[in-house]
Design an enzyme around this catalytic site. Sequence first.
Site, short mmCIF file in Angstrom:
data_model
loop_
_atom_site.label_atom_id
_atom_site.label_comp_id
_atom_site.label_asym_id
_atom_site.label_seq_id
_atom_site.Cartn_x
_atom_site.Cartn_y
_atom_site.Cartn_z
N ASP A 163 0.84 -1.20 0.00
CA ASP A 163 0.00 0.00 0.00
C ASP A 163 0.88 1.26 0.00
OD1 ASP A 163 -2.60 -1.51 0.60
OD2 ASP A 163 -1.32 -2.09 2.27
N GLU A 210 2.62 -6.51 -5.31
CA GLU A 210 2.29 -5.64 -6.45
C GLU A 210 3.48 -4.79 -6.89
OE1 GLU A 210 -1.55 -4.03 -6.72
OE2 GLU A 210 -0.90 -2.17 -7.67
C1 LIG Z 1 12.35 -5.84 0.20
C2 LIG Z 1 12.15 -4.38 -0.01
C3 LIG Z 1 10.97 -3.88 -0.51
N1 LIG Z 1 10.81 -2.55 -0.73
C4 LIG Z 1 9.55 -2.02 -1.22
C5 LIG Z 1 9.21 -2.36 -2.64
C6 LIG Z 1 7.71 -2.20 -2.63
O1 LIG Z 1 7.38 -0.85 -2.82
C7 LIG Z 1 7.31 -2.66 -1.24
C8 LIG Z 1 6.75 -4.07 -1.20
O2 LIG Z 1 5.49 -4.08 -1.79
P1 LIG Z 1 4.96 -5.29 -2.67
O3 LIG Z 1 6.02 -5.70 -3.58
O4 LIG Z 1 3.68 -4.87 -3.31
O5 LIG Z 1 4.73 -6.49 -1.65
P2 LIG Z 1 3.96 -6.56 -0.23
O6 LIG Z 1 3.65 -7.96 -0.02
O7 LIG Z 1 4.78 -5.93 0.80
O8 LIG Z 1 2.62 -5.77 -0.42
C9 LIG Z 1 1.38 -6.40 -0.63
O9 LIG Z 1 0.51 -5.82 0.28
C10 LIG Z 1 -0.79 -6.36 0.23
C11 LIG Z 1 -1.61 -5.68 1.30
C12 LIG Z 1 -1.39 -6.15 -1.14
O10 LIG Z 1 -2.65 -6.66 -1.18
C13 LIG Z 1 -0.50 -6.83 -2.14
O11 LIG Z 1 -1.02 -6.62 -3.44
C14 LIG Z 1 0.89 -6.27 -2.03
O12 LIG Z 1 0.89 -4.94 -2.48
O13 LIG Z 1 8.48 -2.59 -0.45
C15 LIG Z 1 11.84 -1.65 -0.44
O14 LIG Z 1 11.68 -0.44 -0.67
N2 LIG Z 1 13.00 -2.14 0.09
C16 LIG Z 1 13.20 -3.46 0.32
O15 LIG Z 1 14.28 -3.85 0.81
#
Ligand SMILES: Cc1cn([C@H]2C[C@H](O)[C@@H](COP(=O)(O)OP(=O)(O)O[C@H]3O[C@@H](C)[C@H](O)[C@@H](O)[C@H]3O)O2)c(=O)[nH]c1=O
Length: 369
Positions: free
Chosen positions: A25, A264
């Site tokens: 989110d 996402e």
């Molecule tokens: C591992 C890592 C991730 N990130 C960031 C990348 C992304 O913006 C974020 C991770 O988000 P996502 O990849 O979407 O995975 P997520 O599993 O954390 O988020 C999920 O949350 C749920 C509530 C939703 O329903 C899903 O659709 C999905 O968005 O963290 C960093 O900035 N640094 C890091 O070291």
Amino acid sequence: MPASSIATPALLWDVFCRVIDNFGDIGVCWRLACNLAERGQRVRLWIDDTTALRWMAPDGHDGVEVAAWLAATSFPPPGDVVVEAFGCDPAPAFLAAMAAADRPPVWINLEYLSAEPYVERSHALASPQMSGPARGLAKWFFYPGFTAVTGGLLREPALSAEQAVFDRDAWLAAQGLGLRDGERLVSVFCYPGAPVDRLAASLAADGRPTLLATAPGAATGAVRAALATLGEPAALRQHPLPWLTQSGFDRLLWAADLNFVRGEDSWVRAQWAGRPFVWQAYPQDDGAHGPKIGAFLALSLATAAPDAAETIRDWTAAWNALDDPAAALPAWTPQALAATGAAARAWRDRLTGSADLVTRLLAFVREKR
Ligand SMILES: Cc1cn([C@H]2C[C@H](O)[C@@H](COP(=O)(O)OP(=O)(O)O[C@H]3O[C@@H](C)[C@H](O)[C@@H](O)[C@H]3O)O2)c(=O)[nH]c1=O
């Protein structure tokens, strides 16, 4: 004229984000806010929990004001555009102020990303508000997507230029991720329950040196356990990563030979990386992730070479626990990495050939104002 070449006046955007769980989110909302600011827009990002921004974006971003969205928050008058992310319901008092404004803001509900057909049907539909504090206003559904008749994908204008000057070796060295001769770099960001043991066994079986760079949480714990179960195979080593900034995480994906991503935002970023990747969809109790995965694979692999498509299909099924856990999986040989890499680059090129989400959103807002 392409939408991107039409000048957009600087508007004031209120973006509302509720952190439900994980980081998607806030990750999506932060990207959106920065993307808007990079096109000269002014953004107020209202978040109910800013904790993750401390590591995701410690330096903030010009043009983005982060504001606490708490029960007691008293809001200034609404800006020109209101984006509620994932149906997060802005405060009733704010909605009432929107409805009472001389020129009410354009109100957008930014939805979840999917390649399923409902996205094309639902994108850009209006939801007229017949009751409640926003009575009389229309809320517009904006669906990110992969095709021309959807809202597109978040992509920074400078992304390709930054990738072109990316110095992989220097970046890896700065992270303490210096690779040994011939070593594969595999990044892992996953949910609990991903079959990391199958990945570790597969990588160990071919004996090629491999560095597994693991995100904090489930990935780091599961890889550590899998390597211990395998008796610490000599060819495999693990580098548990700290939380990286969002741009640091993007660079990790550019640098790795193979990426395991989830949810996402990291899923989209793996696509921009143009490297082989395996996506773990957010698992849903009703199994809704199954069709979501199927739709994406059908679209993204439609023109891929059969061997590359098979490798990605098999690994995606395994990684989402949709296959027989005892089944053998294709090995990540140099040939397999080359073939899946070519497919990933071809898919990225297809996507970059059409307008990004913010370009489409700006055009949409211009039309509705
Ligand atoms: C591992 C890592 C991730 N990130 C960031 C990348 C992304 O913006 C974020 C991770 O988000 P996502 O990849 O979407 O995975 P997520 O599993 O954390 O988020 C999920 O949350 C749920 C509530 C939703 O329903 C899903 O659709 C999905 O968005 O963290 C960093 O900035 N640094 C890091 O070291």
